[in-house]
Enzyme design. Structure first.
Site, PDB file in Angstrom:
ATOM      1  N   GLU A  86       0.843  -1.193   0.000  1.00 11.18           N
ATOM      2  CA  GLU A  86       0.000   0.000   0.000  1.00 11.18           C
ATOM      3  C   GLU A  86       0.877   1.241   0.000  1.00 11.18           C
ATOM      4  O   GLU A  86       0.375   2.357   0.203  1.00 11.18           O
ATOM      5  CB  GLU A  86      -0.959  -0.003   1.189  1.00 11.18           C
ATOM      6  CG  GLU A  86      -0.298   0.002   2.549  1.00 11.18           C
ATOM      7  CD  GLU A  86      -1.274   0.368   3.650  1.00 11.18           C
ATOM      8  OE1 GLU A  86      -1.716   1.523   3.670  1.00 11.18           O
ATOM      9  OE2 GLU A  86      -1.584  -0.505   4.478  1.00 11.18           O
ATOM     10  N   CYS A 120      -3.473  -3.151   4.337  1.00 13.06           N
ATOM     11  CA  CYS A 120      -2.574  -4.236   4.774  1.00 13.06           C
ATOM     12  C   CYS A 120      -2.934  -5.582   4.159  1.00 13.06           C
ATOM     13  O   CYS A 120      -2.312  -6.597   4.477  1.00 13.06           O
ATOM     14  CB  CYS A 120      -2.606  -4.341   6.296  1.00 13.06           C
ATOM     15  SG  CYS A 120      -2.283  -2.768   7.097  1.00 13.06           S
ATOM     16  N   THR A 162       2.510   3.501  16.096  1.00 12.88           N
ATOM     17  CA  THR A 162       2.087   2.224  15.500  1.00 12.88           C
ATOM     18  C   THR A 162       2.635   2.062  14.079  1.00 12.88           C
ATOM     19  O   THR A 162       2.118   1.276  13.290  1.00 12.88           O
ATOM     20  CB  THR A 162       0.545   2.057  15.508  1.00 12.88           C
ATOM     21  OG1 THR A 162      -0.043   3.123  14.740  1.00 12.88           O
ATOM     22  CG2 THR A 162      -0.020   2.086  16.903  1.00 12.88           C
ATOM     23  N   SER A 211     -11.226   2.120  13.181  1.00 14.75           N
ATOM     24  CA  SER A 211     -10.383   1.062  12.583  1.00 14.75           C
ATOM     25  C   SER A 211     -10.341  -0.167  13.493  1.00 14.75           C
ATOM     26  O   SER A 211     -10.311  -1.298  13.016  1.00 14.75           O
ATOM     27  CB  SER A 211      -8.978   1.576  12.278  1.00 14.75           C
ATOM     28  OG  SER A 211      -8.212   1.746  13.456  1.00 14.75           O
ATOM     29  N   HIS A 249      -2.934 -10.295  11.606  1.00 16.79           N
ATOM     30  CA  HIS A 249      -2.315  -9.045  11.188  1.00 16.79           C
ATOM     31  C   HIS A 249      -2.134  -8.216  12.463  1.00 16.79           C
ATOM     32  O   HIS A 249      -3.060  -8.101  13.267  1.00 16.79           O
ATOM     33  CB  HIS A 249      -3.226  -8.319  10.196  1.00 16.79           C
ATOM     34  CG  HIS A 249      -2.871  -6.875  10.034  1.00 16.79           C
ATOM     35  ND1 HIS A 249      -1.637  -6.473   9.623  1.00 16.79           N
ATOM     36  CD2 HIS A 249      -3.592  -5.742  10.269  1.00 16.79           C
ATOM     37  CE1 HIS A 249      -1.596  -5.147   9.605  1.00 16.79           C
ATOM     38  NE2 HIS A 249      -2.772  -4.683   9.982  1.00 16.79           N
ATOM     39  N   LYS A 258      -6.219  -8.740  22.240  1.00 21.49           N
ATOM     40  CA  LYS A 258      -7.672  -8.515  22.340  1.00 21.49           C
ATOM     41  C   LYS A 258      -8.420  -9.350  21.289  1.00 21.49           C
ATOM     42  O   LYS A 258      -9.546  -9.778  21.504  1.00 21.49           O
ATOM     43  CB  LYS A 258      -8.001  -7.045  22.127  1.00 21.49           C
ATOM     44  CG  LYS A 258      -7.567  -6.161  23.283  1.00 21.49           C
ATOM     45  CD  LYS A 258      -7.979  -4.731  23.048  1.00 21.49           C
ATOM     46  CE  LYS A 258      -7.504  -3.863  24.194  1.00 21.49           C
ATOM     47  NZ  LYS A 258      -8.032  -2.517  24.148  1.00 21.49           N
ATOM     48  N   ASN A 328       4.143  -2.208  12.841  1.00 20.89           N
ATOM     49  CA  ASN A 328       3.235  -2.620  11.768  1.00 20.89           C
ATOM     50  C   ASN A 328       3.958  -2.562  10.426  1.00 20.89           C
ATOM     51  O   ASN A 328       4.377  -1.485   9.995  1.00 20.89           O
ATOM     52  CB  ASN A 328       2.009  -1.695  11.756  1.00 20.89           C
ATOM     53  CG  ASN A 328       0.876  -2.257  10.911  1.00 20.89           C
ATOM     54  OD1 ASN A 328       1.053  -3.258  10.210  1.00 20.89           O
ATOM     55  ND2 ASN A 328      -0.281  -1.623  10.982  1.00 20.89           N
ATOM     56  N   SER A 362      -7.584  -2.261   5.978  1.00 22.60           N
ATOM     57  CA  SER A 362      -8.640  -1.258   6.166  1.00 22.60           C
ATOM     58  C   SER A 362      -9.345  -0.944   4.853  1.00 22.60           C
ATOM     59  O   SER A 362      -8.817  -1.175   3.765  1.00 22.60           O
ATOM     60  CB  SER A 362      -8.033   0.023   6.729  1.00 22.60           C
ATOM     61  OG  SER A 362      -7.587  -0.190   8.035  1.00 22.60           O
TER      62      SER A 362
HETATM   63  N1  ACO Z   1       0.003   2.834  30.740  1.00 19.79           N
HETATM   64  C1  ACO Z   1      -0.604   1.735  30.257  1.00 19.79           C
HETATM   65  N2  ACO Z   1      -1.571   1.791  29.295  1.00 19.79           N
HETATM   66  C2  ACO Z   1      -1.928   2.994  28.819  1.00 19.79           C
HETATM   67  C3  ACO Z   1      -1.334   4.188  29.304  1.00 19.79           C
HETATM   68  C4  ACO Z   1      -0.328   4.062  30.313  1.00 19.79           C
HETATM   69  N3  ACO Z   1       0.288   5.131  30.808  1.00 19.79           N
HETATM   70  N4  ACO Z   1      -1.886   5.229  28.646  1.00 19.79           N
HETATM   71  C5  ACO Z   1      -2.789   4.729  27.793  1.00 19.79           C
HETATM   72  N5  ACO Z   1      -2.816   3.380  27.900  1.00 19.79           N
HETATM   73  C6  ACO Z   1      -3.613   2.434  27.125  1.00 19.79           C
HETATM   74  C7  ACO Z   1      -5.035   2.886  26.939  1.00 19.79           C
HETATM   75  O1  ACO Z   1      -5.835   2.537  28.061  1.00 19.79           O
HETATM   76  C8  ACO Z   1      -5.406   2.127  25.693  1.00 19.79           C
HETATM   77  O2  ACO Z   1      -5.676   0.791  26.062  1.00 19.79           O
HETATM   78  P1  ACO Z   1      -6.996   0.056  25.488  1.00 19.79           P
HETATM   79  O3  ACO Z   1      -6.742  -0.125  24.014  1.00 19.79           O
HETATM   80  O4  ACO Z   1      -7.060  -1.210  26.235  1.00 19.79           O
HETATM   81  O5  ACO Z   1      -8.130   0.968  25.714  1.00 19.79           O
HETATM   82  C9  ACO Z   1      -4.109   2.114  24.868  1.00 19.79           C
HETATM   83  O6  ACO Z   1      -3.076   2.396  25.809  1.00 19.79           O
HETATM   84  C10 ACO Z   1      -4.067   3.159  23.766  1.00 19.79           C
HETATM   85  O7  ACO Z   1      -4.363   4.417  24.291  1.00 19.79           O
HETATM   86  P2  ACO Z   1      -5.634   5.280  23.777  1.00 19.79           P
HETATM   87  O8  ACO Z   1      -5.583   6.566  24.524  1.00 19.79           O
HETATM   88  O9  ACO Z   1      -6.880   4.511  23.805  1.00 19.79           O
HETATM   89  O10 ACO Z   1      -5.474   5.447  22.237  1.00 19.79           O
HETATM   90  P3  ACO Z   1      -4.794   6.559  21.363  1.00 19.79           P
HETATM   91  O11 ACO Z   1      -5.758   7.647  21.222  1.00 19.79           O
HETATM   92  O12 ACO Z   1      -3.442   6.881  21.866  1.00 19.79           O
HETATM   93  O13 ACO Z   1      -4.653   5.784  19.953  1.00 19.79           O
HETATM   94  C11 ACO Z   1      -4.718   4.049  18.367  1.00 19.79           C
HETATM   95  C12 ACO Z   1      -4.426   4.401  19.823  1.00 19.79           C
HETATM   96  C13 ACO Z   1      -6.187   4.376  18.067  1.00 19.79           C
HETATM   97  C14 ACO Z   1      -4.509   2.556  18.160  1.00 19.79           C
HETATM   98  C15 ACO Z   1      -3.766   4.876  17.473  1.00 19.79           C
HETATM   99  O14 ACO Z   1      -2.437   4.516  17.762  1.00 19.79           O
HETATM  100  C16 ACO Z   1      -4.028   4.676  15.986  1.00 19.79           C
HETATM  101  O15 ACO Z   1      -4.869   5.337  15.406  1.00 19.79           O
HETATM  102  N6  ACO Z   1      -3.238   3.768  15.311  1.00 19.79           N
HETATM  103  C17 ACO Z   1      -3.364   3.510  13.878  1.00 19.79           C
HETATM  104  C18 ACO Z   1      -4.631   2.762  13.525  1.00 19.79           C
HETATM  105  C19 ACO Z   1      -4.553   1.268  13.791  1.00 19.79           C
HETATM  106  O16 ACO Z   1      -3.496   0.701  13.975  1.00 19.79           O
HETATM  107  N7  ACO Z   1      -5.744   0.605  13.758  1.00 19.79           N
HETATM  108  C20 ACO Z   1      -5.829  -0.828  13.930  1.00 19.79           C
HETATM  109  C21 ACO Z   1      -6.383  -1.586  12.727  1.00 19.79           C
HETATM  110  S1  ACO Z   1      -6.113  -0.817  11.161  1.00 19.79           S
HETATM  111  C22 ACO Z   1      -4.448  -0.979  10.688  1.00 19.79           C
HETATM  112  O17 ACO Z   1      -3.904  -2.050  10.683  1.00 19.79           O
HETATM  113  C23 ACO Z   1      -3.701   0.231  10.297  1.00 19.79           C
END
Ligand code: ACO
Length: 458
Positions: A86, A120, A162, A211, A249, A258, A328, A362
């Site tokens: 991609e 992906c 990520t 996502s 993936h 999860k 990733n 995605s």
């Molecule tokens: N200590 C331990 N855990 C923590 C801490 C800390 N200090 N701070 C946050 N966390 C945890 C949160 O509780 C959360 O856990 P959860 O997933 O069990 O709820 C996790 O860390 C991530 O923190 P968030 O605040 O929920 O998320 P954030 O807004 O930082 O974004 C996300 C995370 C959405 C995954 C972002 O990195 C993203 O957009 N990534 C790209 C998209 C992606 O990978 N999507 C997945 C499928 S699509 C693909 O493959 C591209």
């Protein structure tokens, strides 16, 4: 040709990951987020990346050359070459055409296949195309190669940790130590969860939460259909319990854990009331939960993560070594997971095993399929060779160089600033590259790209 062939699958496999990474603990400090957010929260320890010296063409050339050299492949014995990526840098000219420069040295040009793109998922589409070709009437007895690779970079913000980068090359043919049984379940639909509509930018548009929901709902659909299809050929098939490994993936490792919990939740929902009592002790309060309403239900998520912890350790966690220390790799991520799982075992402990693999891209496209390991040690030498080679790849990852987050940020700024500059001469270090790495020498005023290869160590 051709007589019906048996056990079509992966004969050999190589992984290439750039020589530089940033440590996620350091990145947490640099980004000013709370301690452990990236390491515990996302489950990542290091993130691989490359400078402007490497692009998708060079990444794919590097891994393909490795596969050719390590397996002494006769280039005239390759009839199909498929690429999944991609990382689009040209709206017309495929990565495959750049890879043909490696075949030109032997005058080999009769090679079908081209690039496939959907986030992906492209690597899996390429792999299924290659397997289908070998099993088809068009097959002429030669082998196929699949190359999947990506440079996963995000704009500053929550998605940046990520990222990752890497490529995989797989040699496909009959009588393979890792073979396909044809059971596949797909789920494809339209979603705007992650997409790259701005062709002037390397970064995607991401709706992070959506996502995750899309990924988990694709998993629900693929897993249930996969089980139904498996039961048609093996009525005793019991889903996760009948599988030796379940690989995913991996956008980040926490989502994979999860996901395994989600598979257990599906098994719970599908079980009879009596079996629920017996096999899922203390979880009966979720009997009225639904798939649709539970994607972000903390109680469901946590309870099934606790329930599936042992299954995760056995069937999935060994696959997360490369995803955890590289990040990733988009189209190659699932195959990095496969390699990680394989090298965690002795060949004798893999004989006759069955894995399920979940591929997600995605937008969205997803498939769950199975891979079987050869049934006896008569094919064991092929398996041992494949594992030894993958093991070398994994050991090699330890030779990467750690880069401070501030220097990583500067390198990202250079990539961003010059994403569309032409003519252009990259500034990234050639010394930092591993021996045998292809790299970008220049882009001319017609936006043509020129590459060289760093000599192998003697
Ligand atoms: N200590 C331990 N855990 C923590 C801490 C800390 N200090 N701070 C946050 N966390 C945890 C949160 O509780 C959360 O856990 P959860 O997933 O069990 O709820 C996790 O860390 C991530 O923190 P968030 O605040 O929920 O998320 P954030 O807004 O930082 O974004 C996300 C995370 C959405 C995954 C972002 O990195 C993203 O957009 N990534 C790209 C998209 C992606 O990978 N999507 C997945 C499928 S699509 C693909 O493959 C591209």
């Amino acid at each position: 040709m051709s007589a019906r062939v048996e056990n079509v699958g992966i004969l050999a496999m190589e992984i290439y990951v750039p020589s530089t990474y940033v440590d996620q603990t350091e990145l947490e400090k640099f980004d000013g987020v709370s301690k452990d957010k990236y390491t515990i929260g996302l489950g990542q320890s290091k993130m691989g990346f490359c400078s402007d010296r490497e692009d998708i063409n060079s990444l794919c050339m590097t891994v393909l050359k490795k596969l050719i050299e390590k397996n002494d492949i006769d280039l005239h014995d390759i009839g199909r070459l498929e690429v999944g990526t991609e990382t689009i840098i040209d709206k017309s000219k495929s990565v495959k055409t750049f890879l043909m420069t490696l075949f030109a040295e032997a005058g080999a040009t009769d090679i079908e296949g081209i690039d496939t793109t959907n986030a992906c998922y492209g690597g899996t589409a390429a792999l299924l195309n290659a397997v289908n070709w070998v099993e088809s009437r068009s097959w002429d007895g030669r082998k196929a190669i699949v190359v999947a690779g990506d440079i996963a970079v995000y704009d500053k913000g929550p998605a940046r940790p990520t990222g990752g980068a890497g490529a995989v090359a797989m040699l496909i043919g009959p009588d393979a130590p890792l073979y396909f049984d044809g059971i596949r379940a797909s789920y494809m639909t339209h979603a705007y969860d992650f997409y790259k509509p701005d062709l002037a930018s390397e970064f995607p548009y991401v709706d992070g939460k959506l996502s995750i929901k899309c990924y988990l709902s694709a998993l629900d659909n693929c897993y249930n259909l996969f089980c139904a299809k498996m039961r048609k050929v093996d009525p005793k098939f019991q889903g996760l319990m009948s599988l030796d490994a379940m690989l995913f993936h991996s956008p980040y490792c926490k989502l994979v854990q999860k996901s395994l919990a989600r598979v257990s939740f599906n098994d719970f929902l599908n079980a009879s009331p009596e079996d629920r009592e017996k096999e899922f002790p203390n979880l009966s309060r979720f009997s009225h939960s639904t798939r649709e309403d539970s994607y972000f239900d903390r109680d469901v998520e946590k309870s099934f993560m606790v329930y599936s912890q042992k299954l995760f350790e056995e069937k999935t966690n060994p696959s997360l070594h490369i995803p955890r220390i590289v990040g990733n790799m988009y189209t190659s991520s699932l195959y990095g997971s496969l390699a990680s799982y394989l090298v965690s075992k002795y060949p004798k402990d893999l004989i006759g095993r069955k894995f399920a693999l979940f591929s997600y891209g995605s937008g969205l496209a997803s498939t769950m399929f199975s891979i079987n390991i050869c049934k006896d040690m008569s094919d064991g030498s092929k398996l041992t060779k494949l594992l030894n080679s993958l093991n070398d790849n994994v050991v090699f990852l330890e030779k990467r160089q750690a880069v401070q987050p501030k220097d990583f940020a500067k390198i990202m700024e250079v990539r961003t600033k010059h994403y569309r500059t032409a003519p252009y001469t990259p500034s990234g270090s050639i010394d930092a590259l591993f021996p045998g790495t292809y790299y970008l020498v220049s882009i001319d005023d017609q936006r043509r790209r020129f590459y060289e290869r760093k000599p192998l160590e003697v």
